[in-house]
Write an enzyme that holds these catalytic residues in place. Structure first.
Site: not given
Length: 631
Positions: A254, A298, A413, A472-473
Protein backbone atom coordinates in the site's frame (compact mmCIF):
# COMPACT_ATOMS: atom_id res chain seq x y z
CA UNK A 1 -32.74 58.14 5.93
CA UNK A 2 -33.58 56.80 2.51
CA UNK A 3 -33.46 52.97 2.39
CA UNK A 4 -31.36 51.13 -0.18
CA UNK A 5 -33.33 49.33 -2.86
CA UNK A 6 -32.14 46.30 -4.78
CA UNK A 7 -33.50 45.79 -8.32
CA UNK A 8 -35.42 42.53 -8.54
CA UNK A 9 -33.38 40.84 -11.24
CA UNK A 10 -30.06 42.01 -9.85
CA UNK A 11 -30.35 38.96 -7.56
CA UNK A 12 -29.51 36.93 -10.65
CA UNK A 13 -26.60 39.22 -11.43
CA UNK A 14 -25.26 38.91 -7.90
CA UNK A 15 -25.55 35.11 -7.96
CA UNK A 16 -23.72 34.81 -11.30
CA UNK A 17 -20.96 37.25 -10.37
CA UNK A 18 -20.47 35.81 -6.88
CA UNK A 19 -20.17 32.19 -8.07
CA UNK A 20 -17.99 33.28 -10.98
CA UNK A 21 -15.52 35.17 -8.80
CA UNK A 22 -15.47 32.40 -6.17
CA UNK A 23 -14.84 29.74 -8.82
CA UNK A 24 -11.90 31.62 -10.35
CA UNK A 25 -10.39 32.20 -6.90
CA UNK A 26 -10.72 28.48 -6.12
CA UNK A 27 -9.09 27.62 -9.46
CA UNK A 28 -6.09 29.74 -8.57
CA UNK A 29 -5.75 28.77 -4.90
CA UNK A 30 -7.00 25.19 -4.53
CA UNK A 31 -5.92 23.50 -7.78
CA UNK A 32 -2.58 23.24 -9.54
CA UNK A 33 -3.66 23.68 -13.16
CA UNK A 34 -0.25 24.47 -14.63
CA UNK A 35 -1.12 27.82 -16.22
CA UNK A 36 1.67 28.85 -18.56
CA UNK A 37 0.62 32.00 -20.43
CA UNK A 38 -1.81 34.92 -20.53
CA UNK A 39 -4.21 33.09 -22.88
CA UNK A 40 -4.56 30.18 -20.46
CA UNK A 41 -5.34 32.61 -17.64
CA UNK A 42 -7.94 34.31 -19.82
CA UNK A 43 -9.58 30.98 -20.69
CA UNK A 44 -9.59 30.05 -17.02
CA UNK A 45 -11.35 33.29 -16.11
CA UNK A 46 -14.12 33.03 -18.73
CA UNK A 47 -14.78 29.28 -18.70
CA UNK A 48 -17.17 29.22 -15.70
CA UNK A 49 -19.27 32.11 -17.01
CA UNK A 50 -21.09 30.51 -19.92
CA UNK A 51 -22.32 27.64 -17.74
CA UNK A 52 -23.41 30.03 -14.99
CA UNK A 53 -25.34 32.14 -17.50
CA UNK A 54 -27.26 29.06 -18.64
CA UNK A 55 -27.79 27.65 -15.14
CA UNK A 56 -29.09 30.85 -13.58
CA UNK A 57 -30.75 32.08 -16.78
CA UNK A 58 -33.46 29.45 -16.42
CA UNK A 59 -34.84 31.59 -13.59
CA UNK A 60 -35.81 34.22 -16.15
CA UNK A 61 -38.68 31.95 -17.21
CA UNK A 62 -40.24 32.01 -13.73
CA UNK A 63 -42.93 34.63 -13.15
CA UNK A 64 -43.08 34.23 -9.38
CA UNK A 65 -40.33 36.06 -7.52
CA UNK A 66 -40.49 33.50 -4.68
CA UNK A 67 -40.02 30.55 -7.05
CA UNK A 68 -37.29 32.40 -8.92
CA UNK A 69 -35.35 33.17 -5.73
CA UNK A 70 -35.67 29.60 -4.45
CA UNK A 71 -34.33 28.33 -7.74
CA UNK A 72 -31.35 30.71 -7.63
CA UNK A 73 -30.49 29.70 -4.05
CA UNK A 74 -30.81 26.00 -4.92
CA UNK A 75 -28.52 26.31 -7.95
CA UNK A 76 -25.97 28.31 -5.92
CA UNK A 77 -25.96 25.66 -3.17
CA UNK A 78 -25.58 22.78 -5.65
CA UNK A 79 -22.70 24.51 -7.45
CA UNK A 80 -21.03 25.24 -4.11
CA UNK A 81 -21.24 21.55 -3.22
CA UNK A 82 -19.86 20.52 -6.62
CA UNK A 83 -16.95 22.95 -6.34
CA UNK A 84 -16.15 22.00 -2.76
CA UNK A 85 -16.45 18.30 -3.55
CA UNK A 86 -13.76 18.72 -6.18
CA UNK A 87 -11.55 20.68 -3.79
CA UNK A 88 -11.78 18.03 -1.06
CA UNK A 89 -11.18 15.23 -3.59
CA UNK A 90 -8.23 17.10 -5.10
CA UNK A 91 -6.53 17.48 -1.73
CA UNK A 92 -5.83 13.76 -1.67
CA UNK A 93 -6.06 12.52 -5.24
CA UNK A 94 -4.71 15.55 -7.12
CA UNK A 95 -7.56 14.92 -9.52
CA UNK A 96 -11.19 15.84 -10.12
CA UNK A 97 -14.33 13.93 -9.19
CA UNK A 98 -16.08 11.85 -11.83
CA UNK A 99 -19.61 10.44 -11.81
CA UNK A 100 -18.54 6.83 -11.19
CA UNK A 101 -16.59 7.98 -8.13
CA UNK A 102 -19.70 9.70 -6.75
CA UNK A 103 -21.58 6.41 -6.94
CA UNK A 104 -18.92 4.47 -5.01
CA UNK A 105 -21.08 4.88 -1.91
CA UNK A 106 -20.11 1.48 -0.49
CA UNK A 107 -16.65 2.92 0.17
CA UNK A 108 -17.81 5.95 2.12
CA UNK A 109 -18.37 4.14 5.41
CA UNK A 110 -14.74 2.97 5.48
CA UNK A 111 -13.10 6.30 4.72
CA UNK A 112 -12.89 7.40 8.39
CA UNK A 113 -9.67 9.23 9.21
CA UNK A 114 -8.83 9.78 5.54
CA UNK A 115 -11.89 12.01 5.11
CA UNK A 116 -11.29 13.76 8.42
CA UNK A 117 -7.75 14.63 7.36
CA UNK A 118 -8.99 16.22 4.14
CA UNK A 119 -11.73 18.47 5.57
CA UNK A 120 -10.81 21.76 7.28
CA UNK A 121 -12.90 24.13 9.44
CA UNK A 122 -12.32 27.05 7.07
CA UNK A 123 -13.99 25.12 4.24
CA UNK A 124 -17.20 26.90 5.26
CA UNK A 125 -15.94 29.83 3.18
CA UNK A 126 -16.59 27.80 0.02
CA UNK A 127 -20.28 28.40 0.74
CA UNK A 128 -20.08 32.11 1.63
CA UNK A 129 -21.83 33.23 -1.58
CA UNK A 130 -24.85 31.06 -0.75
CA UNK A 131 -25.16 32.63 2.71
CA UNK A 132 -24.83 36.15 1.27
CA UNK A 133 -27.44 35.40 -1.37
CA UNK A 134 -29.94 34.23 1.27
CA UNK A 135 -29.30 37.37 3.35
CA UNK A 136 -29.77 39.64 0.35
CA UNK A 137 -33.05 38.04 -0.63
CA UNK A 138 -34.34 38.08 2.94
CA UNK A 139 -33.25 41.51 4.18
CA UNK A 140 -32.57 43.84 1.20
CA UNK A 141 -35.75 45.56 -0.05
CA UNK A 142 -36.61 45.26 -3.73
CA UNK A 143 -38.20 47.75 -6.11
CA UNK A 144 -41.96 47.59 -6.33
CA UNK A 145 -41.88 47.88 -10.08
CA UNK A 146 -41.29 44.46 -11.65
CA UNK A 147 -38.74 44.34 -14.42
CA UNK A 148 -40.43 42.70 -17.38
CA UNK A 149 -38.36 39.99 -19.07
CA UNK A 150 -39.54 39.84 -22.64
CA UNK A 151 -38.80 37.10 -25.16
CA UNK A 152 -36.39 39.49 -26.85
CA UNK A 153 -34.47 40.02 -23.59
CA UNK A 154 -34.26 36.28 -22.92
CA UNK A 155 -33.20 35.63 -26.51
CA UNK A 156 -30.39 38.20 -26.29
CA UNK A 157 -29.31 36.78 -22.92
CA UNK A 158 -29.00 33.21 -24.18
CA UNK A 159 -27.43 34.24 -27.49
CA UNK A 160 -24.70 35.93 -25.45
CA UNK A 161 -24.29 32.78 -23.35
CA UNK A 162 -24.00 30.59 -26.47
CA UNK A 163 -21.50 33.01 -28.04
CA UNK A 164 -19.39 32.93 -24.89
CA UNK A 165 -19.46 29.12 -24.91
CA UNK A 166 -18.20 29.00 -28.49
CA UNK A 167 -15.51 31.57 -27.68
CA UNK A 168 -14.37 29.41 -24.76
CA UNK A 169 -14.32 26.22 -26.84
CA UNK A 170 -12.56 27.94 -29.73
CA UNK A 171 -9.80 29.31 -27.54
CA UNK A 172 -9.48 26.00 -25.72
CA UNK A 173 -9.16 24.11 -29.01
CA UNK A 174 -6.43 26.53 -30.05
CA UNK A 175 -4.52 25.90 -26.84
CA UNK A 176 -5.17 22.15 -26.81
CA UNK A 177 -6.25 20.62 -30.16
CA UNK A 178 -8.69 17.66 -29.95
CA UNK A 179 -9.36 18.52 -26.32
CA UNK A 180 -12.73 16.74 -26.18
CA UNK A 181 -11.86 13.77 -28.36
CA UNK A 182 -8.41 12.61 -27.27
CA UNK A 183 -7.91 13.98 -23.76
CA UNK A 184 -7.14 11.51 -20.96
CA UNK A 185 -6.26 14.32 -18.55
CA UNK A 186 -9.02 15.83 -16.40
CA UNK A 187 -6.77 18.71 -15.36
CA UNK A 188 -6.59 19.82 -18.98
CA UNK A 189 -10.37 19.66 -19.25
CA UNK A 190 -10.95 21.74 -16.11
CA UNK A 191 -8.30 24.24 -17.14
CA UNK A 192 -9.89 24.76 -20.54
CA UNK A 193 -13.65 24.29 -20.14
CA UNK A 194 -14.10 24.75 -16.38
CA UNK A 195 -15.27 22.56 -13.52
CA UNK A 196 -18.99 22.77 -14.26
CA UNK A 197 -18.70 22.12 -17.99
CA UNK A 198 -16.26 19.32 -17.21
CA UNK A 199 -18.96 17.55 -15.22
CA UNK A 200 -21.40 17.90 -18.11
CA UNK A 201 -18.76 16.41 -20.40
CA UNK A 202 -18.20 13.63 -17.86
CA UNK A 203 -21.94 12.89 -17.89
CA UNK A 204 -21.80 12.68 -21.69
CA UNK A 205 -18.80 10.32 -21.67
CA UNK A 206 -20.38 8.07 -19.05
CA UNK A 207 -23.60 7.88 -21.06
CA UNK A 208 -21.58 7.12 -24.17
CA UNK A 209 -19.68 4.42 -22.27
CA UNK A 210 -22.94 2.73 -21.24
CA UNK A 211 -24.17 2.83 -24.83
CA UNK A 212 -20.92 1.28 -26.08
CA UNK A 213 -21.60 -1.98 -24.31
CA UNK A 214 -25.16 -2.17 -25.57
CA UNK A 215 -24.10 -1.50 -29.16
CA UNK A 216 -20.88 -3.57 -29.21
CA UNK A 217 -20.87 -6.62 -31.49
CA UNK A 218 -17.25 -7.72 -31.14
CA UNK A 219 -16.10 -6.38 -34.50
CA UNK A 220 -13.96 -3.79 -32.68
CA UNK A 221 -11.80 -6.64 -31.41
CA UNK A 222 -10.38 -7.39 -34.85
CA UNK A 223 -8.25 -4.23 -34.95
CA UNK A 224 -7.31 -4.53 -31.29
CA UNK A 225 -6.34 -8.19 -31.63
CA UNK A 226 -4.22 -7.44 -34.69
CA UNK A 227 -2.44 -4.64 -32.81
CA UNK A 228 -1.81 -6.77 -29.71
CA UNK A 229 -0.45 -9.75 -31.60
CA UNK A 230 1.66 -7.59 -33.91
CA UNK A 231 3.33 -5.95 -30.90
CA UNK A 232 3.88 -9.01 -28.72
CA UNK A 233 7.25 -9.51 -27.08
CA UNK A 234 8.35 -13.14 -27.18
CA UNK A 235 9.18 -14.76 -23.82
CA UNK A 236 12.76 -15.20 -22.72
CA UNK A 237 13.50 -18.82 -23.62
CA UNK A 238 15.69 -19.39 -20.56
CA UNK A 239 13.06 -18.01 -18.16
CA UNK A 240 9.92 -19.48 -19.76
CA UNK A 241 8.61 -22.30 -17.58
CA UNK A 242 11.70 -22.25 -15.38
CA UNK A 243 9.55 -22.19 -12.23
CA UNK A 244 6.63 -24.28 -13.41
CA UNK A 245 4.10 -25.31 -10.73
CA UNK A 246 5.53 -23.06 -8.04
CA UNK A 247 3.11 -21.25 -5.74
CA UNK A 248 2.70 -17.56 -6.53
CA UNK A 249 2.43 -15.16 -3.59
CA UNK A 250 1.82 -11.53 -4.51
CA UNK A 251 1.97 -8.64 -2.04
CA UNK A 252 0.43 -5.32 -3.03
CA UNK A 253 2.36 -2.84 -0.86
CA UNK A 254 0.00 0.00 0.00
CA UNK A 255 1.16 3.50 -1.07
CA UNK A 256 4.83 2.51 -1.30
CA UNK A 257 6.98 4.69 -3.55
CA UNK A 258 10.55 3.99 -4.57
CA UNK A 259 12.10 7.12 -3.06
CA UNK A 260 12.31 5.40 0.36
CA UNK A 261 14.20 2.35 -0.93
CA UNK A 262 17.91 2.38 -0.01
CA UNK A 263 17.37 5.79 1.53
CA UNK A 264 17.26 7.11 5.06
CA UNK A 265 15.31 9.75 6.94
CA UNK A 266 17.35 11.86 9.34
CA UNK A 267 19.78 8.98 9.71
CA UNK A 268 17.05 6.36 10.23
CA UNK A 269 16.82 3.47 7.73
CA UNK A 270 13.24 3.40 6.45
CA UNK A 271 13.09 0.01 4.67
CA UNK A 272 15.87 -2.24 6.03
CA UNK A 273 14.25 -5.50 4.88
CA UNK A 274 13.39 -4.33 1.38
CA UNK A 275 16.86 -2.77 1.11
CA UNK A 276 18.37 -6.19 1.80
CA UNK A 277 16.27 -7.71 -1.02
CA UNK A 278 17.71 -5.24 -3.54
CA UNK A 279 21.02 -7.09 -3.14
CA UNK A 280 19.61 -10.56 -2.48
CA UNK A 281 20.88 -13.46 -4.59
CA UNK A 282 17.33 -14.77 -5.11
CA UNK A 283 15.64 -11.45 -5.91
CA UNK A 284 15.10 -9.51 -9.11
CA UNK A 285 14.74 -5.89 -8.04
CA UNK A 286 13.19 -3.58 -10.63
CA UNK A 287 14.35 -0.04 -9.82
CA UNK A 288 12.65 1.79 -12.71
CA UNK A 289 9.14 0.39 -12.28
CA UNK A 290 5.98 2.55 -12.15
CA UNK A 291 2.39 2.38 -10.99
CA UNK A 292 -0.20 3.01 -13.71
CA UNK A 293 -3.29 3.69 -11.64
CA UNK A 294 -6.01 6.29 -12.03
CA UNK A 295 -8.85 7.27 -9.73
CA UNK A 296 -9.33 3.64 -8.67
CA UNK A 297 -5.99 3.66 -6.83
CA UNK A 298 -5.54 0.21 -5.17
CA UNK A 299 -8.41 -1.31 -7.14
CA UNK A 300 -6.85 0.02 -10.35
CA UNK A 301 -3.53 -1.59 -9.47
CA UNK A 302 -5.39 -4.88 -8.92
CA UNK A 303 -7.15 -4.52 -12.25
CA UNK A 304 -3.98 -3.68 -14.19
CA UNK A 305 -2.10 -6.52 -12.49
CA UNK A 306 -4.78 -9.13 -13.18
CA UNK A 307 -5.69 -8.17 -16.75
CA UNK A 308 -2.73 -6.36 -18.31
CA UNK A 309 -5.13 -3.60 -19.34
CA UNK A 310 -5.34 -0.02 -18.12
CA UNK A 311 -7.95 1.21 -15.69
CA UNK A 312 -10.44 3.79 -16.89
CA UNK A 313 -9.82 7.52 -16.99
CA UNK A 314 -13.03 8.37 -15.13
CA UNK A 315 -13.54 6.06 -12.19
CA UNK A 316 -12.73 2.61 -10.89
CA UNK A 317 -13.31 -0.32 -13.26
CA UNK A 318 -14.12 -2.40 -10.18
CA UNK A 319 -17.26 -0.29 -9.81
CA UNK A 320 -18.18 0.70 -13.33
CA UNK A 321 -17.56 -2.63 -15.08
CA UNK A 322 -17.52 -5.21 -12.33
CA UNK A 323 -19.79 -7.57 -14.27
CA UNK A 324 -17.66 -7.66 -17.46
CA UNK A 325 -15.99 -10.73 -18.91
CA UNK A 326 -12.22 -10.76 -18.34
CA UNK A 327 -9.29 -13.05 -19.07
CA UNK A 328 -7.55 -12.47 -15.76
CA UNK A 329 -4.32 -13.83 -14.35
CA UNK A 330 -6.44 -15.69 -11.80
CA UNK A 331 -8.52 -17.32 -14.53
CA UNK A 332 -5.45 -18.42 -16.49
CA UNK A 333 -3.82 -19.88 -13.38
CA UNK A 334 -7.06 -21.57 -12.37
CA UNK A 335 -7.23 -23.26 -15.77
CA UNK A 336 -3.74 -24.58 -15.13
CA UNK A 337 -4.53 -26.23 -11.82
CA UNK A 338 -3.97 -23.37 -9.38
CA UNK A 339 -6.15 -22.52 -6.37
CA UNK A 340 -6.57 -18.73 -6.56
CA UNK A 341 -7.30 -16.31 -3.75
CA UNK A 342 -7.03 -12.76 -2.46
CA UNK A 343 -6.23 -12.01 1.18
CA UNK A 344 -7.28 -8.59 2.45
CA UNK A 345 -8.65 -7.95 5.97
CA UNK A 346 -11.20 -5.33 4.96
CA UNK A 347 -14.92 -5.35 4.19
CA UNK A 348 -15.59 -7.58 1.18
CA UNK A 349 -17.73 -4.92 -0.54
CA UNK A 350 -15.06 -2.20 -0.44
CA UNK A 351 -14.19 -1.28 -4.03
CA UNK A 352 -16.92 -3.75 -5.04
CA UNK A 353 -14.38 -6.54 -4.58
CA UNK A 354 -16.88 -9.26 -3.75
CA UNK A 355 -18.51 -8.90 -7.18
CA UNK A 356 -15.41 -8.06 -9.20
CA UNK A 357 -13.50 -11.05 -7.86
CA UNK A 358 -16.22 -13.30 -9.25
CA UNK A 359 -15.71 -11.73 -12.68
CA UNK A 360 -11.97 -12.31 -12.32
CA UNK A 361 -12.65 -15.97 -11.47
CA UNK A 362 -10.89 -15.84 -8.10
CA UNK A 363 -11.70 -18.97 -6.10
CA UNK A 364 -11.76 -17.46 -2.62
CA UNK A 365 -11.64 -14.02 -0.99
CA UNK A 366 -10.22 -14.02 2.54
CA UNK A 367 -11.82 -10.78 3.75
CA UNK A 368 -11.98 -9.31 7.27
CA UNK A 369 -14.23 -12.16 8.42
CA UNK A 370 -11.41 -14.63 7.71
CA UNK A 371 -9.17 -13.01 10.32
CA UNK A 372 -9.14 -12.77 14.10
CA UNK A 373 -8.40 -9.15 14.97
CA UNK A 374 -7.20 -8.96 18.55
CA UNK A 375 -6.94 -5.96 20.83
CA UNK A 376 -4.56 -3.38 19.40
CA UNK A 377 -4.44 -5.12 16.00
CA UNK A 378 -7.03 -2.99 14.20
CA UNK A 379 -6.49 0.03 12.01
CA UNK A 380 -9.19 2.23 10.52
CA UNK A 381 -9.17 0.24 7.26
CA UNK A 382 -9.10 -3.21 8.84
CA UNK A 383 -6.13 -5.10 10.33
CA UNK A 384 -2.54 -4.07 10.96
CA UNK A 385 0.02 -5.56 8.62
CA UNK A 386 2.10 -7.65 11.06
CA UNK A 387 -0.79 -9.76 12.43
CA UNK A 388 -2.21 -9.86 8.90
CA UNK A 389 1.01 -11.42 7.60
CA UNK A 390 1.09 -14.01 10.37
CA UNK A 391 -2.49 -15.17 9.88
CA UNK A 392 -2.20 -15.06 6.07
CA UNK A 393 0.78 -17.41 6.16
CA UNK A 394 -1.37 -19.82 8.18
CA UNK A 395 -4.13 -19.58 5.57
CA UNK A 396 -1.65 -20.32 2.77
CA UNK A 397 -0.30 -23.34 4.61
CA UNK A 398 -3.81 -24.82 4.44
CA UNK A 399 -4.38 -24.10 0.74
CA UNK A 400 -4.17 -26.81 -1.95
CA UNK A 401 -0.97 -26.49 -3.96
CA UNK A 402 -0.04 -25.01 -6.30
CA UNK A 403 -1.81 -21.84 -5.25
CA UNK A 404 -1.85 -18.19 -6.27
CA UNK A 405 -2.52 -15.76 -3.41
CA UNK A 406 -2.58 -12.00 -3.70
CA UNK A 407 -2.23 -10.05 -0.46
CA UNK A 408 -3.18 -6.40 0.00
CA UNK A 409 -1.61 -4.52 2.93
CA UNK A 410 -3.38 -1.78 4.89
CA UNK A 411 -1.27 0.03 7.50
CA UNK A 412 0.64 2.33 5.14
CA UNK A 413 -2.54 4.15 4.09
CA UNK A 414 -3.28 7.86 4.05
CA UNK A 415 -3.27 9.76 6.41
CA UNK A 416 -0.52 7.43 7.77
CA UNK A 417 -1.39 7.33 11.47
CA UNK A 418 0.26 4.70 13.63
CA UNK A 419 -0.19 3.64 17.26
CA UNK A 420 2.69 4.62 19.54
CA UNK A 421 3.68 1.03 20.22
CA UNK A 422 4.09 0.41 16.47
CA UNK A 423 6.42 3.34 15.78
CA UNK A 424 9.96 2.16 15.06
CA UNK A 425 11.45 5.46 13.89
CA UNK A 426 10.61 9.12 14.67
CA UNK A 427 8.64 11.38 12.36
CA UNK A 428 10.29 13.43 9.66
CA UNK A 429 10.40 17.19 10.22
CA UNK A 430 8.79 19.23 7.45
CA UNK A 431 5.73 21.41 6.86
CA UNK A 432 3.69 18.31 5.94
CA UNK A 433 2.33 16.08 8.67
CA UNK A 434 1.38 13.58 5.97
CA UNK A 435 4.96 13.14 4.76
CA UNK A 436 6.30 13.25 8.32
CA UNK A 437 4.13 10.29 9.33
CA UNK A 438 4.63 8.41 6.05
CA UNK A 439 8.13 7.22 6.95
CA UNK A 440 6.85 5.64 10.16
CA UNK A 441 4.10 3.63 8.49
CA UNK A 442 6.46 2.56 5.69
CA UNK A 443 8.92 1.35 8.32
CA UNK A 444 6.15 -0.69 9.98
CA UNK A 445 5.09 -2.22 6.66
CA UNK A 446 8.71 -3.13 5.89
CA UNK A 447 8.90 -4.98 9.19
CA UNK A 448 5.67 -6.83 8.38
CA UNK A 449 7.19 -8.09 5.12
CA UNK A 450 10.13 -9.54 7.03
CA UNK A 451 7.59 -11.25 9.31
CA UNK A 452 5.83 -12.67 6.22
CA UNK A 453 9.03 -14.26 4.91
CA UNK A 454 9.77 -15.76 8.34
CA UNK A 455 6.23 -17.13 8.66
CA UNK A 456 6.25 -18.63 5.17
CA UNK A 457 9.46 -20.44 6.02
CA UNK A 458 8.00 -21.66 9.30
CA UNK A 459 4.88 -22.92 7.51
CA UNK A 460 6.93 -24.79 4.88
CA UNK A 461 5.52 -22.70 2.01
CA UNK A 462 8.51 -20.49 1.23
CA UNK A 463 10.86 -22.76 -0.75
CA UNK A 464 8.39 -23.73 -3.49
CA UNK A 465 7.02 -20.23 -4.11
CA UNK A 466 7.59 -17.14 -6.19
CA UNK A 467 7.03 -14.01 -4.11
CA UNK A 468 6.13 -10.86 -6.06
CA UNK A 469 5.91 -7.56 -4.16
CA UNK A 470 5.06 -4.22 -5.74
CA UNK A 471 3.93 -0.73 -4.71
CA UNK A 472 0.30 -0.21 -5.69
CA UNK A 473 0.18 3.58 -6.16
CA UNK A 474 1.70 6.82 -4.89
CA UNK A 475 1.44 7.71 -1.21
CA UNK A 476 2.57 11.33 -1.27
CA UNK A 477 0.63 13.55 -3.64
CA UNK A 478 1.74 16.77 -5.30
CA UNK A 479 0.07 18.72 -2.50
CA UNK A 480 3.17 17.93 -0.44
CA UNK A 481 5.76 19.01 -3.00
CA UNK A 482 7.34 21.58 -0.71
CA UNK A 483 7.95 18.95 1.97
CA UNK A 484 9.18 16.45 -0.64
CA UNK A 485 11.63 19.03 -1.93
CA UNK A 486 12.95 19.39 1.63
CA UNK A 487 13.41 15.63 2.00
CA UNK A 488 14.99 15.16 -1.43
CA UNK A 489 17.15 18.27 -0.93
CA UNK A 490 15.82 19.97 -4.05
CA UNK A 491 14.87 23.59 -4.56
CA UNK A 492 11.48 22.52 -5.87
CA UNK A 493 9.63 19.53 -7.27
CA UNK A 494 9.06 20.05 -11.00
CA UNK A 495 6.53 18.20 -13.21
CA UNK A 496 9.51 16.18 -14.46
CA UNK A 497 10.30 15.16 -10.87
CA UNK A 498 6.66 14.35 -10.18
CA UNK A 499 6.55 11.93 -13.11
CA UNK A 500 9.64 10.08 -11.89
CA UNK A 501 8.27 10.01 -8.33
CA UNK A 502 5.50 7.73 -9.60
CA UNK A 503 8.09 4.97 -9.44
CA UNK A 504 7.12 2.14 -7.09
CA UNK A 505 9.36 -0.79 -6.13
CA UNK A 506 8.97 -4.26 -7.64
CA UNK A 507 10.61 -7.35 -6.18
CA UNK A 508 10.37 -10.82 -7.73
CA UNK A 509 11.85 -13.13 -5.13
CA UNK A 510 12.45 -16.73 -6.22
CA UNK A 511 13.99 -18.87 -3.47
CA UNK A 512 16.88 -20.96 -4.76
CA UNK A 513 17.17 -19.15 -8.09
CA UNK A 514 20.60 -17.73 -7.22
CA UNK A 515 20.28 -15.28 -10.10
CA UNK A 516 19.14 -12.13 -8.30
CA UNK A 517 20.04 -8.76 -9.75
CA UNK A 518 18.88 -5.20 -10.17
CA UNK A 519 16.82 -4.71 -13.34
CA UNK A 520 16.91 -1.15 -14.66
CA UNK A 521 14.37 -1.60 -17.50
CA UNK A 522 11.61 1.02 -17.58
CA UNK A 523 8.40 -0.91 -16.89
CA UNK A 524 5.00 -0.81 -15.21
CA UNK A 525 2.29 -2.82 -13.47
CA UNK A 526 0.71 -3.76 -16.81
CA UNK A 527 3.73 -6.01 -17.50
CA UNK A 528 3.26 -8.28 -14.49
CA UNK A 529 0.58 -10.63 -15.85
CA UNK A 530 2.61 -11.94 -18.82
CA UNK A 531 5.78 -12.03 -16.71
CA UNK A 532 4.29 -14.31 -14.05
CA UNK A 533 2.53 -16.60 -16.53
CA UNK A 534 5.70 -17.03 -18.57
CA UNK A 535 7.80 -17.87 -15.49
CA UNK A 536 5.30 -20.69 -14.88
CA UNK A 537 5.44 -21.84 -18.52
CA UNK A 538 1.91 -20.72 -19.44
CA UNK A 539 1.53 -19.46 -23.01
CA UNK A 540 -0.08 -16.01 -23.47
CA UNK A 541 0.38 -15.62 -27.23
CA UNK A 542 -3.39 -15.74 -27.85
CA UNK A 543 -4.33 -13.46 -24.95
CA UNK A 544 -5.49 -9.86 -25.28
CA UNK A 545 -3.00 -8.05 -23.06
CA UNK A 546 -1.11 -4.77 -23.43
CA UNK A 547 1.85 -5.56 -21.19
CA UNK A 548 5.06 -7.40 -22.06
CA UNK A 549 7.15 -9.97 -20.20
CA UNK A 550 9.72 -8.11 -18.08
CA UNK A 551 12.36 -10.71 -18.94
CA UNK A 552 11.74 -10.60 -22.69
CA UNK A 553 14.65 -9.40 -24.78
CA UNK A 554 12.15 -7.82 -27.21
CA UNK A 555 10.43 -5.67 -24.59
CA UNK A 556 10.58 -1.88 -25.09
CA UNK A 557 11.55 0.47 -22.25
CA UNK A 558 8.23 2.30 -22.13
CA UNK A 559 5.60 2.85 -19.45
CA UNK A 560 2.29 4.65 -20.05
CA UNK A 561 0.39 6.60 -17.40
CA UNK A 562 -3.39 6.74 -17.27
CA UNK A 563 -3.41 10.47 -18.14
CA UNK A 564 -1.53 9.91 -21.42
CA UNK A 565 1.90 10.77 -20.06
CA UNK A 566 4.76 8.27 -20.28
CA UNK A 567 8.37 7.50 -19.46
CA UNK A 568 10.96 5.81 -21.67
CA UNK A 569 14.67 5.29 -21.23
CA UNK A 570 15.20 8.59 -23.08
CA UNK A 571 12.14 10.78 -22.51
CA UNK A 572 9.64 11.85 -19.90
CA UNK A 573 6.34 13.23 -21.20
CA UNK A 574 4.02 14.90 -18.73
CA UNK A 575 1.56 17.81 -18.82
CA UNK A 576 2.09 17.89 -22.60
CA UNK A 577 5.76 18.75 -22.18
CA UNK A 578 8.59 16.56 -23.45
CA UNK A 579 11.72 16.27 -21.29
CA UNK A 580 15.09 14.66 -21.88
CA UNK A 581 15.27 12.05 -19.17
CA UNK A 582 19.03 12.29 -18.71
CA UNK A 583 19.02 16.05 -18.04
CA UNK A 584 15.46 16.90 -17.05
CA UNK A 585 15.48 19.68 -19.61
CA UNK A 586 12.56 20.49 -21.90
CA UNK A 587 13.23 19.26 -25.42
CA UNK A 588 11.54 19.33 -28.81
CA UNK A 589 8.24 17.44 -28.66
CA UNK A 590 9.20 15.72 -31.93
CA UNK A 591 11.25 13.22 -29.93
CA UNK A 592 8.16 12.25 -27.92
CA UNK A 593 5.64 12.23 -30.78
CA UNK A 594 5.97 8.53 -31.76
CA UNK A 595 5.43 7.55 -28.14
CA UNK A 596 2.49 9.96 -27.78
CA UNK A 597 0.69 8.15 -30.61
CA UNK A 598 1.60 4.78 -29.10
CA UNK A 599 0.33 5.76 -25.63
CA UNK A 600 -2.90 7.23 -26.99
CA UNK A 601 -3.62 4.11 -29.06
CA UNK A 602 -3.12 1.70 -26.18
CA UNK A 603 -5.26 3.74 -23.78
CA UNK A 604 -8.04 3.93 -26.37
CA UNK A 605 -7.85 0.21 -27.11
CA UNK A 606 -8.03 -0.60 -23.41
CA UNK A 607 -11.01 1.74 -22.90
CA UNK A 608 -12.79 0.20 -25.88
CA UNK A 609 -12.31 -3.33 -24.52
CA UNK A 610 -13.68 -2.36 -21.11
CA UNK A 611 -16.52 -0.08 -22.18
CA UNK A 612 -17.75 -2.52 -24.80
CA UNK A 613 -17.16 -5.60 -22.63
CA UNK A 614 -15.48 -6.98 -25.74
CA UNK A 615 -13.79 -10.01 -24.20
CA UNK A 616 -17.20 -11.70 -24.04
CA UNK A 617 -16.82 -12.02 -27.83
CA UNK A 618 -13.29 -13.43 -27.69
CA UNK A 619 -12.29 -17.08 -27.84
CA UNK A 620 -8.95 -17.16 -26.03
CA UNK A 621 -8.36 -20.79 -27.02
CA UNK A 622 -8.12 -19.78 -30.70
CA UNK A 623 -7.17 -16.11 -30.42
CA UNK A 624 -10.15 -15.16 -32.62
CA UNK A 625 -13.69 -13.90 -32.27
CA UNK A 626 -16.01 -16.54 -30.83
CA UNK A 627 -17.50 -18.75 -33.56
CA UNK A 628 -21.05 -17.50 -32.98
CA UNK A 629 -19.82 -13.97 -33.78
CA UNK A 630 -18.46 -15.11 -37.12
CA UNK A 631 -21.70 -16.74 -38.26
Amino acid sequence: MKSFTWPKHSIITFAIVAVWIKTVIVYLTSFDLGLENAMQYFILVINPLSFLLFAFGISLFFKSAKVRNRYIITVSAILALVLYGNVAFYRFYNDFVTLPVLFQTSNFGDLGTSAAAIINWFDIFYFVDVFLLILLIKFVPVLKEQFIVTKQVRRAYFVFAVALSFLNLGLAETERPQLLTRSFDRTLLVKNIGTYNYHLYDLYTQTKSSAQRALADGSELVEISNYVHANQASPNEEMFGKYKDRNVIVVSMESLQSFVINNDMNGEVVTPFLNSLTKDKDTYYFSDFYHQTGLGKTSDSEFVFENSLFGLGSGAVFFTHGENTYNSLSESLGENGYFTSVLHPNNKSFWNRDRMYQSLNIDKFYDVDSYTIGEGEAVNWGMKDIPFMKQSAQHMAEMPQPFYSRMITLTNHYPFYLDEEDKMIPEFTSNSGTLNRYFQTVRYMDESLKVLFDELKAQGVYDNSIIVMYGDHYGISENHNKAMATYLEKEQITPFDTALLQSVPLFIHIPGSNDGQEMTDTAGQIDLRPTILHLLGIDTSKDIQLGADLFSEEREDFVIFRDGGFITDQYVYTNEVCYERATGQVTDVAGCEPYIEHASAELEYSDTIINGDLLRFYDKSTGNLAEEMLE
